[in-house]
Each structure stands twice: as C-alpha cells, then as structure tokens.
Design an enzyme around this catalytic site. Structure first.
Site, PDB file in Angstrom:
ATOM      1  CB  SER A  84      -0.951  -0.056   1.199  1.00 51.99           C
ATOM      2  OG  SER A  84      -2.016   0.837   1.043  1.00 51.99           O
ATOM      3  CG  HIS A 233      -5.658  -2.700   1.215  1.00 50.58           C
ATOM      4  ND1 HIS A 233      -4.969  -2.540   0.023  1.00 50.58           N
ATOM      5  CD2 HIS A 233      -5.133  -1.771   2.067  1.00 50.58           C
ATOM      6  CE1 HIS A 233      -4.079  -1.575   0.148  1.00 50.58           C
ATOM      7  NE2 HIS A 233      -4.151  -1.095   1.383  1.00 50.58           N
TER       8      HIS A 233
END
Length: 252
Positions: A84, A233
C-alpha cells in the site's frame, strides 16, 4: 532520516515496507517464514512506528529515507517489497534507483492516483482525547463510532502506546492528517523500472483493477500480477502463507 528497522535471518537482503497507519510489526509473521533464506529488513517509514516524526511527508522523501538506510547498511542491490503506502514508496524508489533493485514486489496498490478515502479513520483517530482515555478498551469504544470494523480498529490501535502522560500515537497523526492527499499520488508520468516486478493483489480488494493493467505495463514492463484468494487489502494479515508462497516463487 535514520529509520527504525529490525534485521534478521541470513542470505540475500529483502527489504519490506508497511502500509499507511502501520509499522514493521505488521510483517513479523511473514518474516518468520523467510529468515532461513533471506536477510530481512523490516522498516518503519517516517511518521510511523518507532521511526522519527517530520513535517515533510511524501513519496520523494520516503524514497530518500530508504536510500539512506541501504547506503548505511552497505546494501548495493536488494529485493524490495512494499504494501500500500509502502508499495508506492518502493515504486518511487525503483524508478529513481533501478540499479539498487534486484526484484520488486508491490502488494495491493497500483501506480495510479487514488482519491482520499480515509476520512472516517482520520476523523475517528483525531476525535480521541488521549489525555482523558483511561484504557485501550475505552479508545476502541470511541473509535467504533467512526470505524465499525473491529479488525480495522485493532490494526489502528497497534499504533497507540503509553507514555508518561497516558496514551500517545506512534504515528504522526497531525502531519498524516494534513498531508493525506500525498498518499494517493500517482507515480510520475513516463517513469519506468525494467526489472522483474510482482504485483500481489487481494482477490477481494479493489485497489488493483482490470483498468490498471495498462498502467502497470507502462511503468513496469517486466511485471507479473498474482491474485491472493480470500484476501482483501491487508492480504499479508489475512493470507500470510499464500503471500509467502508467492514471494518465494517470484524471488527464487
């Protein structure tokens, strides 16, 4: 900036950078499965974990922080991975210093621009009066008004620590709040890294989509894309063994 890091194992150097609101601790379970074959460097990025806080916070300076660490450790070329926010950092580093990267792994983020989508998290974190909070349970109860997902709250509260006045954030919350737009910044146009690159995407995440494939190819012409089943995620927390398997396969 001299970043905080933890080093373990032996073998070729493998650097891992965490995501937004995280810390190097998020990657302990992954590191444990790789220490026999790699020298692991788990790193706290600036304004996170036990690394220093600073007013300047963008991918350019975070890439330079990483270079400073590699130089200090005498690491000429490394395997490099980021998740990320960390994924954007390693992408920026790779296009600027391609000669320093043997292979690149980017976990669940694409090179494109992402609009700000952490408003409720930031609102919740900023709502806590840490001088009045008496326990982590109380902090969690207050955060639940803004963040209903227990797993997300537990992840965020890992950055809450005790100090002489009570509780404090390890993250630099004011600077992150002020500069949150920088997190979504796209990789510079026409910047490329020609080395082997693996994009790891959570199959249940929407961070890497079909529309991103031309962008991946433009910036990273020698790329592969693998989807981790039953993962969102935070794929390294949800499916650590699958992530390690993909890493081993790619790194060799």
């Amino acid at each position: 900036m001299k970043l905080n890091y933890k080093k373990s194992g032996s073998g070729p150097p493998l650097i891992i950078l965490h995501g937004l609101f995280g810390s190097l601790d998020n990657w302990f379970s992954i590191a444990k499965e790789l220490v026999e074959h790699y020298t692991l460097y788990l790193i706290d990025q600036r304004n996170h974990g036990d690394s220093p806080h600073a007013d300047e916070w963008n991918y350019a300076v975070m890439a330079e922080d990483l270079k400073e660490l590699l130089d200090a450790e005498g690491l000429d070329k490394v395997f490099l991975m980021g998740h990320s926010l960390g994924g954007k950092t390693v992408m920026n580093f790779a296009v600027k210093y391609p000669e320093r990267v043997e292979k690149l792994i980017v976990a669940d983020i694409a090179p494109r621009y992402y609009p700000v989508h952490h408003e409720s998290i930031l609102e919740g974190l900023n709502s806590l009066d840490l001088k009045k909070i008496q326990s982590r349970k109380e902090a969690d109860d207050q955060l639940s008004k803004y963040i209903p997902e227990l797993g997300v709250r537990q992840f965020l509260l890992k950055s809450l620590t005790r100090d002489s006045d009570g509780f404090a954030w390890k993250i630099n919350l004011p600077v992150i709040t002020k500069n949150i737009e920088n997190v979504g910044e796209a990789l510079a146009k026409d910047s490329t890294f020609d080395g082997p690159t693996l994009f790891l995407a959570g199959a249940n995440s929407n961070y890497i989509q079909q529309k991103d494939l031309p962008d991946l190819a433009a910036h990273f012409p020698n790329y592969e894309l693998e989807f981790v089943a039953d993962a969102g995620h935070w794929l390294h927390a949800e499916q650590p063994h699958s992530v390690v398997e993909e890493m081993r396969k790619f790194l060799g």
